[in-house]
Write a protein that holds these residues in place. Sequence first.
Motif, PDB file in Angstrom:
ATOM      1  N   THR A   1      35.164  43.302  40.793  1.00 40.65           N
ATOM      2  CA  THR A   1      33.978  42.743  41.443  1.00 40.65           C
ATOM      3  C   THR A   1      32.759  42.860  40.536  1.00 40.65           C
ATOM      4  O   THR A   1      32.443  43.958  40.074  1.00 40.65           O
ATOM      5  CB  THR A   1      33.686  43.474  42.764  1.00 40.65           C
ATOM      6  OG1 THR A   1      34.840  43.427  43.602  1.00 40.65           O
ATOM      7  CG2 THR A   1      32.503  42.836  43.480  1.00 40.65           C
ATOM      8  N   PRO A   2      32.065  41.772  40.244  1.00 40.06           N
ATOM      9  CA  PRO A   2      30.814  41.879  39.477  1.00 40.06           C
ATOM     10  C   PRO A   2      29.799  42.730  40.250  1.00 40.06           C
ATOM     11  O   PRO A   2      29.411  42.372  41.371  1.00 40.06           O
ATOM     12  CB  PRO A   2      30.349  40.430  39.344  1.00 40.06           C
ATOM     13  CG  PRO A   2      31.584  39.605  39.533  1.00 40.06           C
ATOM     14  CD  PRO A   2      32.411  40.358  40.536  1.00 40.06           C
ATOM     15  N   PHE A   3      29.396  43.835  39.677  1.00 40.40           N
ATOM     16  CA  PHE A   3      28.567  44.811  40.392  1.00 40.40           C
ATOM     17  C   PHE A   3      27.504  45.344  39.449  1.00 40.40           C
ATOM     18  O   PHE A   3      27.759  45.567  38.266  1.00 40.40           O
ATOM     19  CB  PHE A   3      29.441  45.958  40.903  1.00 40.40           C
ATOM     20  CG  PHE A   3      28.690  47.064  41.580  1.00 40.40           C
ATOM     21  CD1 PHE A   3      28.280  46.949  42.893  1.00 40.40           C
ATOM     22  CD2 PHE A   3      28.360  48.226  40.888  1.00 40.40           C
ATOM     23  CE1 PHE A   3      27.570  47.962  43.525  1.00 40.40           C
ATOM     24  CE2 PHE A   3      27.659  49.249  41.503  1.00 40.40           C
ATOM     25  CZ  PHE A   3      27.261  49.116  42.820  1.00 40.40           C
ATOM     26  N   ALA A   4      26.295  45.543  39.986  1.00 44.20           N
ATOM     27  CA  ALA A   4      25.202  46.051  39.166  1.00 44.20           C
ATOM     28  C   ALA A   4      24.264  46.870  40.032  1.00 44.20           C
ATOM     29  O   ALA A   4      24.278  46.785  41.262  1.00 44.20           O
ATOM     30  CB  ALA A   4      24.438  44.893  38.520  1.00 44.20           C
TER      31      ALA A   4
ATOM     32  N   CYS B   1      23.864  38.661  45.017  1.00 42.72           N
ATOM     33  CA  CYS B   1      23.780  39.152  46.382  1.00 42.72           C
ATOM     34  C   CYS B   1      23.136  40.535  46.357  1.00 42.72           C
ATOM     35  O   CYS B   1      23.718  41.486  45.824  1.00 42.72           O
ATOM     36  CB  CYS B   1      25.157  39.229  47.037  1.00 42.72           C
ATOM     37  SG  CYS B   1      25.098  39.803  48.756  1.00 42.72           S
ATOM     38  N   ILE B   2      21.931  40.623  46.896  1.00 42.14           N
ATOM     39  CA  ILE B   2      21.195  41.882  46.948  1.00 42.14           C
ATOM     40  C   ILE B   2      21.609  42.621  48.214  1.00 42.14           C
ATOM     41  O   ILE B   2      21.606  42.063  49.311  1.00 42.14           O
ATOM     42  CB  ILE B   2      19.682  41.618  46.962  1.00 42.14           C
ATOM     43  CG1 ILE B   2      19.253  40.883  45.691  1.00 42.14           C
ATOM     44  CG2 ILE B   2      18.896  42.916  47.119  1.00 42.14           C
ATOM     45  CD1 ILE B   2      17.840  40.335  45.759  1.00 42.14           C
TER      46      ILE B   2
ATOM     47  N   GLU C   1      31.611  31.667  44.052  1.00 40.48           N
ATOM     48  CA  GLU C   1      32.411  32.273  42.991  1.00 40.48           C
ATOM     49  C   GLU C   1      31.482  32.848  41.914  1.00 40.48           C
ATOM     50  O   GLU C   1      30.482  32.248  41.546  1.00 40.48           O
ATOM     51  CB  GLU C   1      33.332  31.217  42.365  1.00 40.48           C
ATOM     52  CG  GLU C   1      34.404  31.787  41.456  1.00 40.48           C
ATOM     53  CD  GLU C   1      35.453  32.588  42.220  1.00 40.48           C
ATOM     54  OE1 GLU C   1      36.057  33.478  41.604  1.00 40.48           O
ATOM     55  OE2 GLU C   1      35.658  32.322  43.418  1.00 40.48           O
ATOM     56  N   GLY C   2      31.812  34.026  41.416  1.00 40.35           N
ATOM     57  CA  GLY C   2      31.019  34.649  40.361  1.00 40.35           C
ATOM     58  C   GLY C   2      29.779  35.363  40.844  1.00 40.35           C
ATOM     59  O   GLY C   2      28.899  35.699  40.041  1.00 40.35           O
ATOM     60  N   THR C   3      29.677  35.624  42.155  1.00 41.75           N
ATOM     61  CA  THR C   3      28.516  36.338  42.684  1.00 41.75           C
ATOM     62  C   THR C   3      28.461  37.761  42.139  1.00 41.75           C
ATOM     63  O   THR C   3      29.456  38.494  42.190  1.00 41.75           O
ATOM     64  CB  THR C   3      28.560  36.388  44.224  1.00 41.75           C
ATOM     65  OG1 THR C   3      28.405  35.068  44.735  1.00 41.75           O
ATOM     66  CG2 THR C   3      27.456  37.281  44.773  1.00 41.75           C
ATOM     67  N   MET C   4      27.304  38.155  41.637  1.00 39.41           N
ATOM     68  CA  MET C   4      27.089  39.543  41.233  1.00 39.41           C
ATOM     69  C   MET C   4      26.387  40.273  42.379  1.00 39.41           C
ATOM     70  O   MET C   4      25.340  39.837  42.853  1.00 39.41           O
ATOM     71  CB  MET C   4      26.233  39.645  39.967  1.00 39.41           C
ATOM     72  CG  MET C   4      25.811  41.076  39.639  1.00 39.41           C
ATOM     73  SD  MET C   4      24.947  41.224  38.046  1.00 39.41           S
ATOM     74  CE  MET C   4      26.364  41.277  36.940  1.00 39.41           C
ATOM     75  N   PHE C   5      26.967  41.385  42.808  1.00 43.54           N
ATOM     76  CA  PHE C   5      26.371  42.211  43.853  1.00 43.54           C
ATOM     77  C   PHE C   5      25.436  43.231  43.206  1.00 43.54           C
ATOM     78  O   PHE C   5      25.807  43.893  42.233  1.00 43.54           O
ATOM     79  CB  PHE C   5      27.455  42.926  44.645  1.00 43.54           C
ATOM     80  CG  PHE C   5      28.344  41.994  45.422  1.00 43.54           C
ATOM     81  CD1 PHE C   5      28.021  41.627  46.715  1.00 43.54           C
ATOM     82  CD2 PHE C   5      29.513  41.484  44.851  1.00 43.54           C
ATOM     83  CE1 PHE C   5      28.835  40.764  47.434  1.00 43.54           C
ATOM     84  CE2 PHE C   5      30.331  40.621  45.561  1.00 43.54           C
ATOM     85  CZ  PHE C   5      29.991  40.257  46.861  1.00 43.54           C
ATOM     86  N   VAL C   6      24.235  43.371  43.768  1.00 43.99           N
ATOM     87  CA  VAL C   6      23.241  44.307  43.238  1.00 43.99           C
ATOM     88  C   VAL C   6      22.964  45.361  44.307  1.00 43.99           C
ATOM     89  O   VAL C   6      22.422  45.045  45.375  1.00 43.99           O
ATOM     90  CB  VAL C   6      21.939  43.594  42.837  1.00 43.99           C
ATOM     91  CG1 VAL C   6      20.994  44.578  42.135  1.00 43.99           C
ATOM     92  CG2 VAL C   6      22.228  42.398  41.933  1.00 43.99           C
ATOM     93  N   ASP C   7      23.348  46.590  44.033  1.00 44.24           N
ATOM     94  CA  ASP C   7      23.232  47.660  45.019  1.00 44.24           C
ATOM     95  C   ASP C   7      21.821  48.226  45.041  1.00 44.24           C
ATOM     96  O   ASP C   7      21.369  48.845  44.078  1.00 44.24           O
ATOM     97  CB  ASP C   7      24.237  48.775  44.699  1.00 44.24           C
ATOM     98  CG  ASP C   7      24.132  49.926  45.685  1.00 44.24           C
ATOM     99  OD1 ASP C   7      23.762  49.683  46.849  1.00 44.24           O
ATOM    100  OD2 ASP C   7      24.402  51.073  45.279  1.00 44.24           O
ATOM    101  N   CYS C   8      21.133  48.036  46.155  1.00 37.53           N
ATOM    102  CA  CYS C   8      19.779  48.562  46.345  1.00 37.53           C
ATOM    103  C   CYS C   8      19.732  49.468  47.578  1.00 37.53           C
ATOM    104  O   CYS C   8      18.713  49.531  48.277  1.00 37.53           O
ATOM    105  CB  CYS C   8      18.779  47.417  46.491  1.00 37.53           C
ATOM    106  SG  CYS C   8      18.710  46.289  45.096  1.00 37.53           S
TER     107      CYS C   8
END
Length: 482
Positions: free
Chosen positions: A169-172, A192-193, A329-336
């Motif tokens: 999973t693209p994750f940041a 996706c924030i 497709e290709g969504t990066m999730f940003v953990d806040c």
Amino acid sequence: MTPKNTDYLVIGAGAVGLAFVDTLLDKDPDCHITILDKHARPGGHWNDAYSFVALHQPSATYGVNSMELCPDRVDEHGHNAGMFPLAKHADILAYYSRVMSERLIPSGRVAYHPLTEYTGAEDGEHRARAILSGEELAFSVRRKIVDATWFQTSVPSTHRPGFEIAQGTPFAVPGDLPHLWRDPGNLPEHYCIIGGGKTAMDTAVWLLEAGVPADRIDWVRPRDSWMFNRKLLQPARHRIEGLIRFQLDLVECAAGSQDGDAMFAKLGERGTMLRIDPEVTPQMFHFAVISEGEIALLRQITRVHRGQRVAKIEPGAMTLGDERVALPEGTMFVDCTASAVPFEQRLNTQPFFDGGRITLQLAQTPFVPYSAALAAFVEANFETDAEKNNLLPPAPLTDSTLTYPYAVMANLMSTAILSANEKTNEFNAKSRLHPTGPAVAQMISEGDERLTALAEVGPKIQALMPDVIRLGMAAKAIHEGA
């Protein structure tokens, strides 16, 4: 192992510990202070924060008493245009390094041990461990140990997400975003924030200002939040009219309301509090400060998911509660989802002063550095724990609309206590960290015409206090039962 001697052993070299040490140096000229901190440089959690973070509040009242943080000028562009500056991440770290290297260590009365972990007391000595070398250290504390870590500040880079992350999973975290340029062939198509607090808002603003179209951003906001309107919270010496209006708005809306939600609704109508979506009634309030310009940007994002927390993320989808939601497709999730202040600490308040231990908390919410500096002043100028604790009852760290009136009531009571004491009243008149004290003192000395409006505030607050206390006590019961 030969112990090192010191009067005060301070655990933590962040905003709390350094504000305390800075004031104690001035108010107790004979003491020696030792500071231990896990980080490699001063600044506490600011070392771990994302690079585009900035103060929510104007920099005029942040840091330590003895040193200004930012030039006293008005920003001319961006979403803070027309208001006084908010220190950026790099500014804050450089500032605290200067505080340590130009102010504290040159005093000859401060010993600083970075990359050092406090491990506890044993046989009357306090022990620590040098993190990289493993060397054991011992300290003989002649007066008190000072805990400057009570807030347990959490930021995205040190936070463990509370949801499952599927492999691939693209994750940041927010701090990763400014480095995406390093891999231009693999830039995310969508973002996706995750989170509804100020970190998520900062991240959304950063993405929008970096050129990401709003329709390429999804935002999971389990709860919406109210926020202070920054234009009313400018430095008092320049715009005390806004602070007068802000204080009166709080008191008038509290006195005329049956609960915290009604109070916030009235504050929203006055523009004292802001919310992102005017159609959604927020239930959360974490003392964030925001500008109307930021609100305008955030309202561009319409792909908002409410009411459920993220249980799992996977390539191209997330699970909210029991529902699986497909994403591009290709969504990066940003953990806040990290909470800058874990609000469970509200259950762990204790006396500031307890024998050989000082626990630095809030004297007034949410003024963190001011509270620490005030605690140092009280430590140096009063004798017994009883009289010190009478001056500094811990202020509540509330986190919802229904409990915030308790914080309003507690702050007003604290102001009355401190104003009635000659020593603390004088300290507030000179403390750079106090939101109004030095400005009011200067106005008095100059016979400023704005004193007329200021003089009307006290009687108005006094007349409304019975109703403020009524609402505050009801909110206190909710807060303590949470």
